[in-house]
Design a protein around this motif. Structure first.
Motif, mmCIF file in Angstrom:
data_model
loop_
_atom_site.group_PDB
_atom_site.id
_atom_site.type_symbol
_atom_site.label_atom_id
_atom_site.label_comp_id
_atom_site.label_asym_id
_atom_site.label_seq_id
_atom_site.Cartn_x
_atom_site.Cartn_y
_atom_site.Cartn_z
ATOM 1 N N PHE A 37 63.559 45.158 40.886
ATOM 2 C CA PHE A 37 64.200 45.701 41.886
ATOM 3 C C PHE A 37 65.490 46.382 41.286
ATOM 4 O O PHE A 37 66.138 46.163 40.145
ATOM 5 N N ARG A 39 69.851 48.100 42.496
ATOM 6 C CA ARG A 39 70.869 48.202 43.358
ATOM 7 C C ARG A 39 71.857 49.264 42.738
ATOM 8 O O ARG A 39 72.434 48.715 42.011
ATOM 9 N N ARG A 45 69.511 47.171 47.790
ATOM 10 C CA ARG A 45 68.517 47.060 46.691
ATOM 11 C C ARG A 45 66.879 47.425 47.170
ATOM 12 O O ARG A 45 66.795 47.413 48.392
ATOM 13 N N PHE A 47 63.144 48.468 45.792
ATOM 14 C CA PHE A 47 61.644 48.211 45.029
ATOM 15 C C PHE A 47 61.755 49.297 43.809
ATOM 16 O O PHE A 47 61.765 50.497 43.956
ATOM 17 N N ALA A 97 62.119 39.617 39.445
ATOM 18 C CA ALA A 97 61.874 38.941 40.541
ATOM 19 C C ALA A 97 60.331 38.402 40.312
ATOM 20 O O ALA A 97 59.741 39.261 39.591
ATOM 21 N N ARG A 110 58.067 43.959 48.560
ATOM 22 C CA ARG A 110 59.172 43.685 49.318
ATOM 23 C C ARG A 110 60.147 42.594 48.901
ATOM 24 O O ARG A 110 59.513 41.540 48.450
ATOM 25 N N GLU A 111 61.420 42.799 49.093
ATOM 26 C CA GLU A 111 62.339 41.499 48.504
ATOM 27 C C GLU A 111 61.861 40.225 49.096
ATOM 28 O O GLU A 111 61.831 39.267 48.246
ATOM 29 N N TRP A 117 64.558 35.173 41.629
ATOM 30 C CA TRP A 117 65.604 36.179 41.054
ATOM 31 C C TRP A 117 66.582 35.828 39.921
ATOM 32 O O TRP A 117 66.988 34.927 39.778
#
Length: 127
Positions: A37, A39, A45, A47, A97, A110-111, A117
């Motif tokens: 991911f 940011r 943030r 994907f 992740a 999805r987060e 992480w």
């Protein structure tokens, strides 16, 4: 719990390449679906790319398809992101992740799907 450590970030110019690495610290790496991911400044943030636990299935966001390649190395318990033709809009902190997966071929985008992480590595692309 899997501990994740990213490396490989840096400052490059438009069109150049970088290879990010994510080292996992436990044996369960082989049963974990993993992803990258990122940011960007003042943004949420998002994907970037995901890979299944067996490494056979990968998925990318549209803006990086054909430029980025996600891979994993079971012997090294590591995941990688090869980034080519970098653009200023790729500037961001990149996060690794991982999450245990009941299927060897599933991936997640999805987060909230990911349990573990890393701390992130900065990628800056100058124009």
């Amino acid at each position: 719990q899997v501990q994740l450590v990213e490396s490989g970030g840096g400052l490059v110019q438009t069109g150049e390449s970088l290879r990010l690495s994510c080292a996992a610290s436990v044996r369960t790496f082989t049963n974990a679906a993993m992803a990258w991911f990122r940011r960007a400044p003042e943004k949420e943030r998002e994907f970037v790319a995901a890979i299944s636990a067996n490494g056979a299935v990968a998925y990318y966001r549209d803006s990086v398809k054909g430029r980025f390649t996600i891979s994993r190395d079971k012997a090294k318990s590591a995941m990688f992101l090869e980034m080519n033709s970098l653009r200023p809009e790729d500037t961001a902190v990149y996060f690794c992740a991982a999450t245990p997966s009941s299927s060897a071929t599933w991936y997640y985008t999805r987060e909230n799907d990911y349990r573990d992480w890393g701390q992130g590595t900065q990628v800056t692309v100058s124009s």
